[in-house]
Design an enzyme around this catalytic site. Structure first.
Site, PDB file in Angstrom:
ATOM      1  N   THR A 181       0.853  -1.307  -0.023  1.00  0.00           N
ATOM      2  CA  THR A 181       0.012  -0.030   0.115  1.00  0.00           C
ATOM      3  C   THR A 181       0.830   1.315  -0.081  1.00  0.00           C
ATOM      4  O   THR A 181       0.506   2.243  -0.853  1.00  0.00           O
ATOM      5  CB  THR A 181      -0.836   0.016   1.238  1.00  0.00           C
ATOM      6  OG1 THR A 181      -1.680  -1.024   1.293  1.00  0.00           O
ATOM      7  CG2 THR A 181      -1.738   1.256   1.206  1.00  0.00           C
ATOM      8  N   TYR A 197       8.315 -10.727  10.274  1.00  0.00           N
ATOM      9  CA  TYR A 197       7.638  -9.467  10.376  1.00  0.00           C
ATOM     10  C   TYR A 197       7.258  -8.832  11.738  1.00  0.00           C
ATOM     11  O   TYR A 197       7.173  -9.553  12.557  1.00  0.00           O
ATOM     12  CB  TYR A 197       6.127  -9.908   9.877  1.00  0.00           C
ATOM     13  CG  TYR A 197       5.409  -8.572   9.626  1.00  0.00           C
ATOM     14  CD1 TYR A 197       5.380  -7.719   8.703  1.00  0.00           C
ATOM     15  CD2 TYR A 197       4.357  -8.069  10.749  1.00  0.00           C
ATOM     16  CE1 TYR A 197       4.441  -6.660   8.384  1.00  0.00           C
ATOM     17  CE2 TYR A 197       3.591  -7.045  10.628  1.00  0.00           C
ATOM     18  CZ  TYR A 197       3.409  -6.237   9.494  1.00  0.00           C
ATOM     19  OH  TYR A 197       2.651  -5.360   9.315  1.00  0.00           O
TER      20      TYR A 197
END
Length: 313
Positions: free
Chosen positions: A136, A192
């Site tokens: 994004t 992550y």
């Protein structure tokens, strides 16, 4: 605090608002796209550009929210020329559709403001199976910019007016992964870390801006590309962090910028004549600043550009 009001070389400061840094500027005849324009600094950027006479295309994921913001702008500024178009930056198909639809309208394009973003969200993949913050915040804007670049070149050539690309980054790029960009582990859930992943996406914004500016200069086109840190702002970017969101609501008015101040550096780069001809720079508080050493690594910037191009293809 008095320190926040001390003006830099530009004549503006941390406390300057978007209206102040564009005061007296006539943006008539200019067309700008602003992503993430349905809230926060994106909405304020759209309002101030419209106030200065710019035709603003609000690129938003939530059309209902976008139309509400547009209505508020037009109510305040009856002469405002503002349109709303749907754009989901986490989907390459949506980005391609937006670009094609915009080009089909026949509008010129002088200013592209890549503002939208998500922050420190739980691990998830985009519609194209890429870690969502990277997809994004970086890849969606990277693709959008490349799809609209010919239109910007055409506009600059025909109008003899400088085009400007503005990428909203963040000082969060200082807290990215040690490698800067995890090229081999973009989608690795075990590696992550939501704040590091956000920093990685902001690092990518800066690196890609530098590479783009270099390419635009080599092409000899009158388009600049710059990036910025808007500062810590009380906005809905914190919505995924319950405790932090609560603190923002409690102390934000004392320690954080409001949206009028948060949108100022974006509007300064987009419209202020002081920035004419300036490209490949990082701004903060309406003045030139210096990002991290890794964010200025041009070899890393080139590697990221090639990596990103492969992903969006």
């Amino acid at each position: 605090m008095w320190l926040f009001k001390r003006n830099g070389p530009s004549g503006f400061s941390y406390s300057s608002t978007a209206e102040e840094v564009t005061h007296g500027i006539d943006g008539s005849g200019l067309t700008a796209i602003v992503t993430g324009a349905s809230s926060g600094i994106g909405a304020e950027t759209s309002r101030v550009l419209a106030l200065r006479g710019v035709h603003v295309i609000m690129a938003v994921r939530n059309m209902t929210a976008g139309k509400d913001v547009r209505e508020a702008i037009v109510k305040e500024i009856p002469a405002a020329n503002v349109d709303v178009m749907e754009l989901d930056l986490s989907s390459f198909d949506s980005v391609k559709k937006f670009a094609a639809d915009f080009i089909s309208l026949g509008h010129s394009l002088n200013i592209l403001i890549n503002n939208a973003g998500v922050m420190a969200i739980p691990f998830m993949l985009s519609k194209d199976n890429i870690e969502l913050q990277f997809a994004t915040n970086h890849l969606g804007h990277f693709l959008l910019t490349n799809l609209l670049l010919e239109k910007m070149k055409e506009t600059a050539s025909e109008t003899k007016r400088e085009g400007r690309i503005v990428n909203v980054a963040s000082d969060a790029h200082y807290v990215t992964y040690r490698e800067g960009i995890l090229f081999d582990k973009i989608n690795d859930q075990e590696s992550y870390r939501k704040f590091s992943a956000y920093g990685q996406s902001k690092m990518a914004n800066i690196l890609s801006t530098y590479e783009l500016a270099k390419r635009l200069k080599e092409d000899g086109v009158e388009i600049t590309a710059n990036t910025l840190n808007p500062g810590a702002i009380s906005s809905n970017l914190f919505r995924h962090m319950t405790i932090v969101n609560g603190l923002v609501g409690t102390i934000g008015k004392l320690l954080l910028k409001n949206v009028q101040q948060g949108a100022s550096t974006t509007c300064y780069i987009a419209l202020n004549p002081q920035v004419k001809g300036v490209s490949g720079e990082y701004f903060q508080d309406n003045n030139l600043a210096t990002p991290s050493k890794k964010a200025r690594d041009m070899d890393l910037a080139k590697k990221l550009w090639d990596f990103s191009m492969d992903l969006v293809k």
